[in-house]
Scaffold this motif. Sequence first.
Motif, PDB file in Angstrom:
ATOM      1  N   ARG A 264     -24.515  -9.555   7.492  1.00 21.92           N
ATOM      2  CA  ARG A 264     -25.814  -9.711   7.979  1.00 21.92           C
ATOM      3  C   ARG A 264     -26.450  -9.098   9.119  1.00 21.92           C
ATOM      4  O   ARG A 264     -27.138  -9.677  10.071  1.00 21.92           O
ATOM      5  CB  ARG A 264     -25.993 -11.654   8.768  1.00 21.92           C
ATOM      6  N   SER A 265     -26.351  -8.396   9.316  1.00 18.98           N
ATOM      7  CA  SER A 265     -26.742  -7.129  10.437  1.00 18.98           C
ATOM      8  C   SER A 265     -27.050  -5.968   9.546  1.00 18.98           C
ATOM      9  O   SER A 265     -25.937  -5.070   9.260  1.00 18.98           O
ATOM     10  CB  SER A 265     -25.983  -6.971  11.537  1.00 18.98           C
ATOM     11  N   SER A 266     -28.126  -4.956   8.702  1.00 22.23           N
ATOM     12  CA  SER A 266     -28.173  -3.533   8.653  1.00 22.23           C
ATOM     13  C   SER A 266     -27.810  -2.790   9.365  1.00 22.23           C
ATOM     14  O   SER A 266     -26.935  -1.851   9.233  1.00 22.23           O
ATOM     15  CB  SER A 266     -29.856  -3.315   8.348  1.00 22.23           C
ATOM     16  N   THR A 384     -30.187  -8.983   4.068  1.00 29.98           N
ATOM     17  CA  THR A 384     -30.525  -8.547   4.818  1.00 29.98           C
ATOM     18  C   THR A 384     -28.945  -7.327   3.847  1.00 29.98           C
ATOM     19  O   THR A 384     -28.909  -6.373   4.305  1.00 29.98           O
ATOM     20  CB  THR A 384     -28.742  -9.184   5.703  1.00 29.98           C
ATOM     21  N   SER A 388     -30.112  -3.150   3.417  1.00 28.71           N
ATOM     22  CA  SER A 388     -29.444  -2.316   4.167  1.00 28.71           C
ATOM     23  C   SER A 388     -28.293  -1.523   2.716  1.00 28.71           C
ATOM     24  O   SER A 388     -28.451  -0.328   2.541  1.00 28.71           O
ATOM     25  CB  SER A 388     -27.900  -3.006   3.933  1.00 28.71           C
TER      26      SER A 388
END
Length: 404
Positions: A264-266, A384, A388
Amino acid sequence: MARRLGLGTQIFIVILFGILLAFLTKNTVAHDTVLAITQLLGKLFVEILKAIAPVLVFILIISAIAQHQTSTLSKSHGLKSVLILYAIGMLMAAIIAVSISFLFPVTIPLQGIEAANRPTPNGLGEVLSNLLFKIASNPIKALSDSNYLSILVWATVLGLALKKSPEPVKQLLNSLSSAISAIVQWVIRLSPIGIFGLITSTILTTGLQALNAYLHVLLLIVVAMAFMAFLGNPLIVFLKTKRNPYPLVFTCLKESGIIAFFIRSSVANIPVNLNLSKKLGLKEEVYSVSIPLGATINMEGAAITITILTLAAVHSVGIPVDFFSTLLLVLLAVIGAIGASGVPGGALPLVPMAASLFNIEHDVAMQMVAVGLSIMVVQDPCGTALNSSTDVVFTAAADPKYNR
């Protein structure tokens, strides 16, 4: 125990607990007490969101523009192509979100809607006139009144004016941007408490109607993201490369999107994307810049989320929407997505900026932010994964070496 649970898990638990508590107390002597407490928690959370959102928009946009470097772009035609694809992708994502929102409109039970039912502008001339008067507002007053159009313009002007400022000034802006993002993260960490209050008090007053509406909004967002991932992005790649885009799209979804979905984080997924770009044989001088840059500005999922939540507020209030307002919404959604804070749910505080186009009261718009936080457990990982994986998709599409 709370520290061991992820934010999504905490939100899921409090939603279930809120539903259970609402049904257990709905027709009992405890009803009024529970309603009063949960309304207080929900309202307090919304007020905190209202306080941070204008400052967030102002600082992030100033920092992003002031620190943006054009020299690197001028040296790399490939990087320019990637950035153009990023922009086209976000525009298409917002357009898809608008289309789905109008095909399947959703209304949310909101408090204070009667306050938002003031006359709305009719015709292009009145819309432009209202925009100009909002833009011309004093920046301090704009911040205090949550006048997002004026905030956006003043932040852009100040950012451009600070582009040639000394490096210590830019470092200060970067520190301010990091600080405001940290505050947003702290506020979002409080969201389980606020969402518990909102969910419980809403069910006590409206029943299951609110939950159905929340699920409807979530379904629209997920469908729009899936449409963009499997049809929108492949179309853009095909028009750029004149090749079958799906082998590339599926590879990026499998090797980047799935990992991004869970972390949950690019930004955290940058090493994965760099490794995938190297594996695909892309030009290092391009992907070494485009991948980290894409992790902060290529936000198709955020553009979709901002657009759908804004139009859900519009439909809930009952405001008619013309073509020009829709076009402005698409542009603002893209700008808001680019300036979104890089934390889970970071795009949600930017919803009021888009909602201000339609004269929607700040209180009502912030309730939509709370709705977004309620569905974030599914919306955020999906967004996300889309963001991404698209970083690599467009980097490859713009790389002549890959296209040969």
